[in-house]
Write an enzyme that holds these catalytic residues in place. Structure first.
Site, mmCIF file in Angstrom:
data_model
loop_
_atom_site.group_PDB
_atom_site.id
_atom_site.type_symbol
_atom_site.label_atom_id
_atom_site.label_comp_id
_atom_site.label_asym_id
_atom_site.label_seq_id
_atom_site.Cartn_x
_atom_site.Cartn_y
_atom_site.Cartn_z
ATOM 1 N N GLY A 1 51.774 14.718 -23.324
ATOM 2 C CA GLY A 1 51.906 13.808 -22.202
ATOM 3 C C GLY A 1 50.604 13.174 -21.769
ATOM 4 N N HIS A 2 50.502 12.893 -20.464
ATOM 5 C CA HIS A 2 49.392 12.107 -19.918
ATOM 6 C C HIS A 2 48.046 12.800 -20.109
ATOM 7 C CE1 HIS A 2 47.580 9.057 -17.363
ATOM 8 N NE2 HIS A 2 47.087 9.997 -16.567
ATOM 9 N N PHE A 3 47.982 14.082 -19.798
ATOM 10 C CA PHE A 3 46.739 14.839 -19.960
ATOM 11 C C PHE A 3 46.728 15.483 -21.347
ATOM 12 C CE2 PHE A 3 46.536 14.328 -15.386
ATOM 13 C CZ PHE A 3 45.176 14.179 -15.166
ATOM 14 N N GLN B 1 42.033 7.609 -24.786
ATOM 15 C CA GLN B 1 43.099 8.596 -24.616
ATOM 16 C C GLN B 1 43.936 8.226 -23.394
ATOM 17 O OE1 GLN B 1 42.886 12.396 -22.615
ATOM 18 N NE2 GLN B 1 44.969 11.556 -22.545
ATOM 19 N N ASP C 1 53.862 10.138 -22.474
ATOM 20 C CA ASP C 1 53.319 9.804 -21.158
ATOM 21 C C ASP C 1 54.156 8.701 -20.505
ATOM 22 O OD1 ASP C 1 51.725 9.362 -18.946
ATOM 23 O OD2 ASP C 1 49.977 8.671 -20.093
#
Length: 319
Positions: free
Chosen positions: A295-297, A158, A269
């Site tokens: 996004g990133h998280f 991920q 992201d």
């Protein structure tokens, strides 16, 4: 070149993120979920904290967090997985509830972190495991895989880089620090350790920022603001450059051992962009590939979706 989080921060996203909402399995009844134990082990003189849930007789899932988080980021995912699996989520040295020796007194590196996590699994009697990796979790988990590929039953990837294609414009200030670890280049990265930058990491690219609980970034920032922690993070920023020379080795091991893999990647992201996801297709033949509108998280917004895909994947590779 300095990192200015305010230039990248979308204030509307941050404001919207102040609305609380659950991250994983919101309809599940808490009373039916396995309890999570908060434990620690002494390893090489350091207290390494970890979360654990589920029956140890079941297959193990190792959850490896990224920067600037800790095992806290998995607090909702753990009980969902633990209904069928044994789950362990450690905090790295300098993160979460694990010890944080001063940077001058300890060699903060991804190699040492991978070794400590391996020792934790050894102490727990875990012989084989599937590993979830995000952000910093990639260089920890892939180093562990490189040391003993047969021990890893599968990857859950991920927003976790193992290819140069994933290191784009965002990494410019980091590359400058790797090339010249001067105090000036280090200071240029301190902006990434502020609350504005932390909020941006959690909310930027989210499809619905209101679904991202502010608990995540406030918790992460509390840990970043501890005295001495900025120097710890600068050590890790610097050592991240050591991972790039390992990429070809990891990729060759992917091709040789072909672990089954599930990729669930936040496509919006900027830190680990979509360009870093596609190269896994070159080397892994048993790859479930999913780009998500977040996004990133990614786990914090798409928790139920990711949890469902994980359970299906884990059921397939364990049966």
């Amino acid at each position: 070149m300095t990192f200015d989080p305010m230039n990248m921060l979308n204030s509307a996203l941050v404001t919207a993120a102040l609305t609380l909402s659950p991250a994983v399995a919101p309809s599940a009844q808490a009373s039916t979920m396995p309890e999570t134990a908060f434990s620690s082990q002494m390893i090489e003189g350091l207290t390494i904290a970890y979360r654990e849930a589920g029956d140890p007789r079941n297959p193990t899932v190792l959850l490896l967090h990224g920067f600037p988080s800790s095992s806290y980021m998995f607090r909702d995912l753990i009980p969902v997985l633990a209904q069928e699996y044994h789950v362990i989520a450690p905090d790295y040295p300098g993160f979460g509830a694990s010890d944080m020796p001063l940077a001058a007194d300890y060699d903060y590196s991804f190699a040492n972190t991978a070794d400590l996590v391996t020792q934790l699994l050894d102490q727990k009697g875990v012989k084989n495991y599937a590993v979830y990796m995000t952000d910093y979790g990639a260089p920890v988990g892939f180093r562990m895989f490189a040391e003993d590929p047969a021990r890893v039953s599968g990857f859950i990837i991920q927003n976790a880089n193992a290819y140069e294609e994933g290191l784009r414009e965002f990494w410019g200030p980091m590359r400058a620090y790797w090339a010249d670890p001067s105090p000036e280049n280090g200071d240029a990265l301190r902006g990434f350790l502020t609350l504005d930058a932390t909020k941006w990491q959690f909310t930027h690219g989210a499809e619905d920022p209101a679904s991202v609980s502010p608990d995540h970034f406030w918790h992460a920032q509390y840990l970043l603001d501890r005295p001495g922690n900025q120097e710890v993070q600068l050590e890790m920023f610097l050592d991240y450059g050591s991972n790039l020379s390992e990429y070809p080795k990891w990729q060759a091991l992917f091709r040789e051992h072909q672990p089954p893999a599930l990729l669930v990647w936040g496509a919006n992201d900027q830190i680990c962009p979509e360009e870093g996801a596609h190269p896994y297709k070159r080397d892994l033949t048993d790859l479930e590939f999913h780009l998500l509108n977040t996004g990133h998280f990614a786990l914090q917004e798409k928790g139920p979706e990711i949890a469902g895909k994980m359970l299906s994947f884990l059921d397939r590779i364990n049966n």
